[in-house]
Design a protein around this motif. Structure first.
Motif, short mmCIF file in Angstrom:
data_model
loop_
_atom_site.label_atom_id
_atom_site.label_comp_id
_atom_site.label_asym_id
_atom_site.label_seq_id
_atom_site.Cartn_x
_atom_site.Cartn_y
_atom_site.Cartn_z
N TYR A 104 0.87 -1.17 0.00
CA TYR A 104 0.00 0.00 0.00
C TYR A 104 0.91 1.22 0.00
O TYR A 104 1.58 1.50 0.99
N ASP A 105 1.00 1.89 -1.13
CA ASP A 105 1.85 3.08 -1.29
C ASP A 105 3.27 2.82 -0.77
O ASP A 105 3.83 3.62 -0.03
N GLY A 106 3.82 1.68 -1.15
CA GLY A 106 5.20 1.34 -0.79
C GLY A 106 5.37 0.57 0.51
O GLY A 106 6.47 0.13 0.81
N ILE A 107 4.30 0.38 1.27
CA ILE A 107 4.40 -0.37 2.53
C ILE A 107 3.95 -1.81 2.28
O ILE A 107 2.78 -2.04 1.99
N GLY A 146 -11.02 -0.38 2.40
CA GLY A 146 -10.92 -1.62 1.64
C GLY A 146 -9.81 -2.54 2.11
O GLY A 146 -9.61 -3.61 1.53
N VAL A 147 -9.07 -2.14 3.13
CA VAL A 147 -7.99 -2.98 3.67
C VAL A 147 -8.28 -3.23 5.15
O VAL A 147 -8.32 -2.30 5.94
N ARG A 161 -2.07 -10.63 7.82
CA ARG A 161 -2.87 -11.30 6.80
C ARG A 161 -3.93 -10.28 6.36
O ARG A 161 -5.01 -10.20 6.94
N PRO A 162 -3.62 -9.46 5.37
CA PRO A 162 -4.58 -8.43 4.98
C PRO A 162 -5.75 -9.01 4.19
O PRO A 162 -5.61 -9.96 3.43
N LEU A 163 -6.91 -8.41 4.42
CA LEU A 163 -8.10 -8.70 3.63
C LEU A 163 -8.37 -7.47 2.78
O LEU A 163 -8.40 -6.35 3.31
N PHE A 164 -8.54 -7.67 1.50
CA PHE A 164 -8.87 -6.58 0.59
C PHE A 164 -10.34 -6.77 0.25
O PHE A 164 -10.75 -7.84 -0.21
N MET A 165 -11.15 -5.72 0.51
CA MET A 165 -12.59 -5.93 0.50
C MET A 165 -13.39 -4.78 -0.09
O MET A 165 -12.91 -3.66 -0.16
N ASN A 172 -22.99 -2.86 6.13
CA ASN A 172 -22.75 -1.42 6.11
C ASN A 172 -21.30 -1.05 5.83
O ASN A 172 -21.02 -0.01 5.26
N THR A 173 -20.37 -1.89 6.28
CA THR A 173 -18.94 -1.59 6.13
C THR A 173 -18.20 -2.86 5.72
O THR A 173 -18.75 -3.96 5.77
N GLU A 174 -16.93 -2.69 5.37
CA GLU A 174 -16.11 -3.86 5.07
C GLU A 174 -15.96 -4.73 6.30
O GLU A 174 -15.94 -5.95 6.21
N TRP A 175 -15.83 -4.10 7.46
CA TRP A 175 -15.68 -4.88 8.69
C TRP A 175 -16.90 -5.77 8.89
O TRP A 175 -16.79 -6.94 9.26
N ASP A 176 -18.10 -5.24 8.63
CA ASP A 176 -19.33 -6.03 8.74
C ASP A 176 -19.38 -7.13 7.69
O ASP A 176 -20.05 -8.14 7.87
N SER A 177 -18.70 -6.91 6.57
CA SER A 177 -18.70 -7.85 5.45
C SER A 177 -17.74 -9.02 5.62
O SER A 177 -17.78 -9.96 4.85
N MET A 178 -16.86 -8.93 6.59
CA MET A 178 -15.81 -9.93 6.73
C MET A 178 -16.40 -11.33 6.86
O MET A 178 -17.27 -11.56 7.70
N PRO A 179 -15.93 -12.27 6.04
CA PRO A 179 -16.42 -13.66 6.14
C PRO A 179 -16.13 -14.24 7.53
O PRO A 179 -15.06 -13.99 8.10
#
Length: 190
Positions: A104-107, A146-147, A161-165, A172-179
């Motif tokens: 992510y931007d070099g990280i 999204g990360v 262990r990043p999740l890209f979402m 409502n949010t990516e956090w709520d969407s997490m499998p």
């Protein structure tokens, strides 16, 4: 601003995938069907598709596509993609040990000692005059909805262990969407 090189923390030799917010990671694009994910993932390795247990009634049926690297010996999945019947591909998880490197931007985000990643996220935020954020478990990462940073126990060290979402149906949010399969912590892979 310089960050540690991948070889400095033991992930040299990984494939490198590009992350585009709300678009996808590597060859995987949000919104793909299961068949499209399987076809796109063939560049990395073999796939196995299974149903996800329906833990939340608001979500449409979901499939898990595990991508294993090509090779003679069977390996744990390098990437796990989650595909919803209603929205398609909504989550891509990169394994801390076997997954491709995504920055992510070099990280570098994959396979990092979480305390080192936190230090880099803080230094980046200070240098660029931007924000970073913590997950509810306390893992630092980029200020990008999204990360979602997760921890994966690798031997005695908790690695990133990043999740890209993107949000899935009924969330409502990516956090709520997490499998629900990604809620597991401290699953040792080494």
């Amino acid at each position: 601003m310089a960050f540690k090189a991948e070889a400095d923390f033991g992930v040299a030799g990984r494939d490198e995938w590009f992350y585009a917010p709300a678009v996808g990671v590597g060859p995987l694009r949000f919104g793909m069907t299961v068949d499209e994910v399987v076809e796109a993932a063939e560049t990395l390795g073999q796939t196995r598709v299974s149903d996800c247990a329906p833990h939340h009634a608001i979500f449409s049926p979901t499939w898990k596509v595990e991508v294993h690297r090509h090779g003679a010996a069977p390996s744990p999945s390098a990437v796990t993609a989650y595909v919803s019947r209603d929205v398609g591909l909504f989550c891509i998880a990169a394994d801390a040990v076997y997954g491709p490197q995504v920055a992510y931007d070099g990280i570098p985000l994959v396979g990092r000692d979480l305390s080192e990643l936190e230090s880099d996220a803080i230094a980046y935020a200070e240098a660029m005059d931007v924000y970073f954020r913590y997950t509810p478990e306390g893992y630092a990462g980029p200020d990008d909805p999204g990360v979602v940073m997760r921890g994966q126990l690798v031997g005695p060290v908790l690695r990133s262990r990043p999740l890209f979402m993107v949000t899935r149906d009924g969330a409502n949010t990516e956090w709520d969407s997490m499998p629900s399969e990604e809620y597991r912590l401290n699953e040792s892979t080494a």
